[in-house]
Design an enzyme around this catalytic site. Structure first.
Site, PDB file in Angstrom:
ATOM      1  N   CYS A 247     -26.711  57.014   1.718  1.00  0.00           N
ATOM      2  CA  CYS A 247     -27.530  56.094   2.507  1.00  0.00           C
ATOM      3  C   CYS A 247     -26.799  54.780   2.732  1.00  0.00           C
ATOM      4  CB  CYS A 247     -28.852  55.814   1.807  1.00  0.00           C
ATOM      5  SG  CYS A 247     -29.750  57.298   1.401  1.00  0.00           S
TER       6      CYS A 247
ATOM      7  N   CYS B 142     -33.389  47.016   2.571  1.00  0.00           N
ATOM      8  CA  CYS B 142     -32.264  46.768   1.664  1.00  0.00           C
ATOM      9  C   CYS B 142     -32.729  46.057   0.405  1.00  0.00           C
ATOM     10  CB  CYS B 142     -31.198  45.910   2.334  1.00  0.00           C
ATOM     11  SG  CYS B 142     -30.609  46.582   3.870  1.00  0.00           S
TER      12      CYS B 142
END
Lengths: 123, 395
Positions: A33, A102
């Site tokens: 990812c 994030c």
């Protein structure tokens, strides 16, 4: 795109590295990812005495990792467990909407490390 | 640091001062609308016609086959949606590749959601399309083949003339996205055997907001924009006189210096690659080593993520881009890097430098000097570098 505070943490991340013989280790994310974080902690009298991180990822991933270590250091474990991803993003003066995911890495990584410590030190 | 080293020419280029100079009068005293009947407007019509003739000459087309647009995205959308609509009685099958620009891929997806069938031909490890794959994908109901001339990320140059022979033989329309190729590779629509071709001026030192579609005579395409009689009734909207004048000048300049630019940029690109690969371990080239645009370098680095490299290089005044998820605006890394077989975890660590006219040897050497410490720093921060890194594998 990023706030000045995010860039400041990206340029000068706090608490980078690995604690040898750590009391707890948290690992979240996945290189596939594009982001991954490892947190190591040292605990003394139920307090986070030391904390260090390593992060693979974008500017937001590095800055939130840095910020969460700064927020958690010196705190009681219960207090540190209460730090949310949202709180980390807010402490950095916000993140661009596309980057909010994030910030999930940071608090999740810290919580994983504390859980690891607690699992190892079950009375 | 004040120094700026611009190495993102595939993203956009600075407008050439000569281009700016020819545009300016058409924004000030000669502001007239070319669709009017008085001389102020008609002077604009005349200069647009001259631009049309000049561009047509450069790509070996007729002036009536040039249609001005707002850029490459509009031209790509128009070609695909317009052909699909106008030829829906013949069929609803279109062919493209896995590494096209999003302007093509997302137009195809739009059609797919509305009942069209799309075949995406694969590429090899260097990004090259095998023309025979296109031949095999053709069906009686195929209405369009759309393949890019050169890839925007890895610079691979596709065998357009070979594909053009196949589509012509089959009587299927062929659209080429030449946005990255225009001004860098010779474009002769007859030699290439294309029916439609898209270009964007700002990629070859022209202004932003203007592009064109070459549309072969007697090709049926439904208009995308409705509202006025401009561009022979096929593309409505007030004529962008300064933009068109600038694009024609930019294409003329690019065409004149094409061979010279290519040699210089390829030499600088090779110097950059040699310098980086000598000074950094676990750095790999993405894409075809030979069949690529002269100024294009695309690399990947084990153990680090692309956006963090871009941000760190920016602090040194270097402008580059990356194919990592963080820079594509989604959670997925570059579809081009995945299509050439690079695993996601490595695609996130990619970096693209595209050199151009202003790039100097000093720029390249500056990059070679400042990049290795950045890589070291990011690898020291990386939780995966010491697990799979070469230092361990070597021991």
């Amino acid at each position: 795109m990023y706030s000045e505070l995010v860039m400041e943490h990206f340029r000068n991340p706090r608490n980078i590295g690995v604690i040898e013989n750590a009391d707890g280790v948290g690992e979240v994310g996945n290189p596939q990812c594009g982001d991954m974080m490892r947190i190591t902690i040292k605990v003394k009298d139920d307090i986070l005495e030391d904390i260090k991180f390593q992060t693979l990822g974008c500017g937001a991933a590095v800055a939130t990792s840095s910020m969460v270590t700064e927020m958690a250091k010196g705190k009681k474990l219960d207090e540190a467990m209460d730090i949310t991803n949202q709180a980390v993003a807010e402490a950095l003066g916000g993140l661009p909407p596309a980057k909010m995911h994030c910030s999930n890495l940071a608090a999740d990584g810290l919580q994983a490390a504390i859980k690891d410590y607690r699992a190892r030190h079950k009375a | 640091m004040d120094r700026v080293v611009y190495m993102d020419h595939a993203s956009t280029t600075p407008t050439d001062p000569e281009v700016v100079a020819v545009m300016l009068p058409w924004m000030s005293e000669q502001f007239g609308n070319p669709s009017t009947m008085y001389s102020l407007g008609l002077r604009g019509a005349k200069v647009v016609q001259n631009a049309r003739e000049s561009i047509a000459h450069t790509i070996n087309a007729d002036p009536e086959e040039i249609y001005f647009t707002s850029g490459g995205t509009e031209a790509d959308n128009w070609a695909i949606l317009g052909v699909a609509d106008a030829h829906s009685k013949k069929g609803r099958h279109l062919i493209t590749s896995t590494i096209e620009h999003h302007a093509v891929l997302e137009s195809m997806e739009y059609l797919e959601k509305r009942g069209c069938e799309i075949t995406r031909v694969p590429v090899d490890g260097g990004g090259l399309i095998d023309p025979e794959e296109v031949r095999r994908a053709l069906r009686p109901d195929t209405v369009l083949v759309s393949i890019m001339y050169a890839n925007n990320e890895i610079g691979t140059i596709e065998p357009i003339a070979d594909i053009g022979r196949i589509t012509r033989e089959a009587g299927v329309l062929f659209h080429v996205d030449a946005v990255q190729a225009a001004g860098k590779l010779p474009l002769d629509v007859e030699e290439l055997g294309v029916d439609m071709l898209s270009m964007s001026a700002h990629k070859f030192y022209g202004p932003k907001g203007v592009g064109l579609m070459y549309l072969r005579k007697r090709t049926r395409v439904t208009p995308l924009l409705h509202g006025g009689g401009q561009e022979r009734g096929r593309r409505a909207g007030t004529t962008n006189v300064p933009g068109i004048v600038g694009m024609a000048k930019a294409l003329e300049l690019a065409d004149n210096r094409m061979a010279e630019d290519a040699v210089r940029e390829a030499a600088l690109r090779d110097r950059l690659w040699e310098g980086l690969s000598a000074g950094i371990e676990a750095i790999h080239l993405n894409g075809d080593p030979v069949r690529r645009l002269p100024g294009n370098l695309n690399v990947r680095l084990d153990g680090i993520e692309g956006e963090s490299m871009v941000l760190m290089l920016d602090m040194e005044g270097i402008c580059v881009s990356s194919g990592s998820a963080c820079t594509t605006g989604s959670l997925e890394p570059s579809h081009v890097l995945l299509a050439i077989g690079i695993p996601a975890e490595h695609a996130h660590g990619s970096l693209r430098a595209t050199l151009g006219r202003s790039t100097t040897t000093e720029d390249v050497d500056h990059f070679i000097k400042v990049f290795p410490p950045i890589v070291d720093r990011l690898r020291q921060m990386s939780p995966i570098w010491c697990e799979n890194c070469v230092c361990k594998q070597r021991n």
